[in-house]
Design an enzyme around this catalytic site. Structure first.
Site, PDB file in Angstrom:
ATOM      1  CE  LYS A  37      -0.376  -0.364   5.045  1.00 61.31           C
ATOM      2  NZ  LYS A  37      -1.207  -0.897   6.140  1.00 61.31           N
ATOM      3  NE  ARG A 135      -6.391   0.183  11.262  1.00 60.77           N
ATOM      4  CZ  ARG A 135      -5.188  -0.048  10.763  1.00 60.77           C
ATOM      5  NH1 ARG A 135      -4.228   0.836  10.964  1.00 60.77           N
ATOM      6  NH2 ARG A 135      -4.913  -1.134  10.087  1.00 60.77           N
ATOM      7  CE1 TYR A 257      12.992  31.609   7.688  1.00 60.14           C
ATOM      8  CE2 TYR A 257      12.664  29.245   7.351  1.00 60.14           C
ATOM      9  CZ  TYR A 257      12.769  30.540   6.842  1.00 60.14           C
ATOM     10  OH  TYR A 257      12.657  30.751   5.503  1.00 60.14           O
ATOM     11  CG  MET A 310       9.543  23.947   1.859  1.00 61.42           C
ATOM     12  SD  MET A 310       8.691  25.066   0.750  1.00 61.42           S
ATOM     13  CE  MET A 310       7.542  25.877   1.841  1.00 61.42           C
TER      14      MET A 310
HETATM   15  C1  LIG Z   1      -0.471  -1.829   6.818  1.00 64.10           C
HETATM   16  C2  LIG Z   1      -1.057  -3.127   7.207  1.00 64.10           C
HETATM   17  C3  LIG Z   1      -0.266  -4.284   7.275  1.00 64.10           C
HETATM   18  C4  LIG Z   1       1.242  -4.229   7.142  1.00 64.10           C
HETATM   19  O1  LIG Z   1       1.770  -3.688   8.328  1.00 64.10           O
HETATM   20  P1  LIG Z   1       3.342  -3.598   8.589  1.00 64.10           P
HETATM   21  O2  LIG Z   1       3.446  -3.168  10.004  1.00 64.10           O
HETATM   22  O3  LIG Z   1       3.875  -2.591   7.645  1.00 64.10           O
HETATM   23  O4  LIG Z   1       3.902  -4.956   8.358  1.00 64.10           O
HETATM   24  C5  LIG Z   1      -0.894  -5.496   7.499  1.00 64.10           C
HETATM   25  N1  LIG Z   1      -2.237  -5.564   7.693  1.00 64.10           N
HETATM   26  C6  LIG Z   1      -3.023  -4.471   7.665  1.00 64.10           C
HETATM   27  C7  LIG Z   1      -4.472  -4.610   7.913  1.00 64.10           C
HETATM   28  C8  LIG Z   1      -2.460  -3.218   7.441  1.00 64.10           C
HETATM   29  O5  LIG Z   1      -3.241  -2.126   7.448  1.00 64.10           O
END
Ligand SMILES: *Cc1c(COP(=O)(O)O)cnc(C)c1O
Length: 372
Positions: A37, A135, A257, A310
Site C-alpha cells: 500500500k 479501527r 528560523y 522547507m
Molecule cells: C499496513 C497493514 C499491514 C502491514 O503492516 P506492517 O506493520 O507494515 O507490516 C498489514 N495488515 C493491515 C491490515 C495493514 O493495514
C-alpha cells in the site's frame, strides 16, 4: 550523486527480495504475503512488486481500489486484496479487475453481494474482524447478523478471515493474547477459510500468531517494527542529501528560523539540500524535544541544529575531520549509520512515516545490490 538531484533515495531491490524470503522461511508453511500500500511505502510499487513476485510472493495487499487497479494492470498470477473494502462507486471496477476487497462492514458485504448477483457469479473477498483495535472490521453484532441471515454472504467466496493487532510491536502487551483469543472466538462463526492476524511485528510474536497467512509490509523494506528481538531483515533504503555550503558560526550566533539555536562556541555548520518539503519532519528540529535529527558523513554522526526549514537543514559538522569534510558532497540521512528506525525516533515518529513521506524532489535509484 548526479549534478541535478538535491538528494537521492537508493532502494536495494534484491534486499527486498531477500527480506521476503527470510520472512517466508521464518513462518514455515504459512503463506507470506506482501503489503505494498501507499506505493510500496513510498518506494515505488511498480519497481517493488515484480521483485516480490519473482521471489515467490503470490498475495499482495493495497489500501485503495486505485492502488489495486494500478497493480492489477502490471501483475498476473497473483491475488490483490484491497484493505479499504468496496463501495457503490467502485464495486464494478473492482470486480472487472479481479481485485479482492477486504470486507469490514455490513455495507461492504452488501455491495459485493449485489455485484456478484448482478454478474451471476461468485466473487472472492476477505472478511475483516475487529478483535480490539477498533479501527476497521466486523464486530460481534455484525458477525451475529451474518449468522442469522443465511443469504448475507450469497455469491461471496470468502478466501481469507483476517484481523489486525494493535500492539504487535510489543512482546509484553496484554492485548496481543486478548486479540488472538477474540479472533479465535469469532472464526468458527464465519465461513471456513484461511486465517490471518499478523503484520511485520506480529509475525515475530511466534507461531501462535501466524495462522495461514502473514501480512508484512514495513519489514520487507528493512524496518524493525518489533521491539522484542531483531526481525531477520536487512536495510533496503539509503537517503542522501547534497551539501550546499559549509560555514563557520561564531560563539553566540544563531542558526535558522526564530533563532532557536545559538552556538556556545565557534562551530562549523553544513547546510544541506533537504527539508520538510522533502519529507524531513520539522519535528527533527533541534529544539522541539530531547531527541532530534541526525545525519552522518562517512560514519561521523552529525546533529541537526536549529529548525528544519522547507528546503534546508543545518547540521553541526564540527566533529568531522577536515580531510573527510573537504571531500564530502553529500550527507547520509538514512543508511548504515542512521537507520530508518532511528530517523523516525529522532523526529518523534516512526520509520513508517519517514518512508511514506519521502518527497519527489529526491531522485529514486533502484539497485540490485550487485557491485557494478
Ligand atoms: C499496513 C497493514 C499491514 C502491514 O503492516 P506492517 O506493520 O507494515 O507490516 C498489514 N495488515 C493491515 C491490515 C495493514 O493495514
Amino acid at each position: 550523486m548526479s549534478t541535478h538531484a538535491r538528494g537521492r533515495i537508493t532502494i536495494d531491490l534484491s534486499a527486498i527480495a531477500r527480506n521476503w524470503t527470510q520472512l517466508s522461511k521464518r513462518v514455515g508453511t504459512t503463506e507470506c504475503a506482501g503489503v505494498v500500500k501507499a506505493d510500496a511505502y513510498g518506494l515505488g510499487a511498480s519497481a517493488v512488486v515484480p521483485v516480490l513476485r519473482e521471489a515467490g510472493c503470490r498475495t499482495f495487499f493495497v489500501a485503495s481500489c486505485e492502488e489495486g487497479l494500478a497493480l492489477a494492470s502490471v501483475l498476473s498470477g497473483a491475488r490483490i486484496f484491497v484493505l479499504d473494502g468496496v463501495f457503490a462507486a467502485n464495486r464494478s471496477h473492482m470486480a472487472d479487475a479481479g481485485l479482492i476487497p477486504v470486507l469490514s462492514t455490513r455495507e461492504h458485504i452488501a455491495h459485493w453481494r449485489r455485484e456478484a448477483q448482478a454478474r451471476q457469479t461468485k466473487l472472492a473477498a476477505a472478511l475483516q474482524i475487529d478483535s480490539g483495535l477498533n479501527r476497521l472490521g466486523l464486530d460481534a453484532d455484525d458477525i451475529q447478523a451474518l449468522k442469522s441471515d443465511p443469504d448475507a454472504l450469497a455469491g461471496i467466496d470468502v478466501k481469507l478471515n483476517m484481523s489486525h493487532l494493535a500492539s504487535g510491536d510489543d512482546p509484553d502487551a496484554r492485548e496481543n493474547e486478548l486479540q488472538r483469543q477474540a479472533f479465535e472466538t469469532h472464526l468458527p462463526h464465519l465461513p471456513a477459510a484461511p486465517a490471518s492476524l499478523a503484520a511485520s511485528d506480529g509475525l515475530m510474536l511466534g507461531t501462535d500468531y501466524h495462522y495461514d497467512l502473514v501480512r508484512p509490509g514495513y519489514a520487507l523494506y528493512g524496518g524493525q517494527a518489533f521491539r522484542g528481538r531483531q526481525t531477520p531483515v536487512e536495510p533496503v533504503v539509503t537517503v542522501t542529501a547534497q551539501i550546499l555550503q559549509v560555514r563557520t558560526v561564531r560563539t553566540g550566533d544563531a542558526v535558522g528560523y526564530s533563532a532557536t539555536f545559538r552556538a556556545r562556541s565557534d562551530i562549523k555548520v553544513a547546510i544541506i539540500a533537504a527539508g520538510y518539503g522533502d519529507g524531513i519532519p520539522r519535528t527533527a528540529s533541534a529544539e522541539t524535544h530531547d531527541v532530534h535529527g541526525m545525519a552522518a558523513i562517512h560514519g561521523h554522526r552529525v546533529p541537526v541544529v536549529g529548525r528544519v526549514s522547507m528546503d534546508l537543514v543545518a547540521l553541526d559538522v564540527t566533529s568531522v575531520p577536515e580531510s573527510v569534510l573537504e571531500k564530502a558532497d553529500a550527507v547520509e540521512l538514512i543508511g548504515p549509520t542512521v537507520t530508518l528506525d532511528e530517523a523516525g525516533h529522532n523526529a518523534g515518529t516512526i520509520g513508517y512515516e519517514i518512508l511514506t513521506r519521502l518527497g519527489h524532489r529526491f531522485a529514486r535509484t533502484y539497485t540490485t545490490g550487485d557491485p557494478t
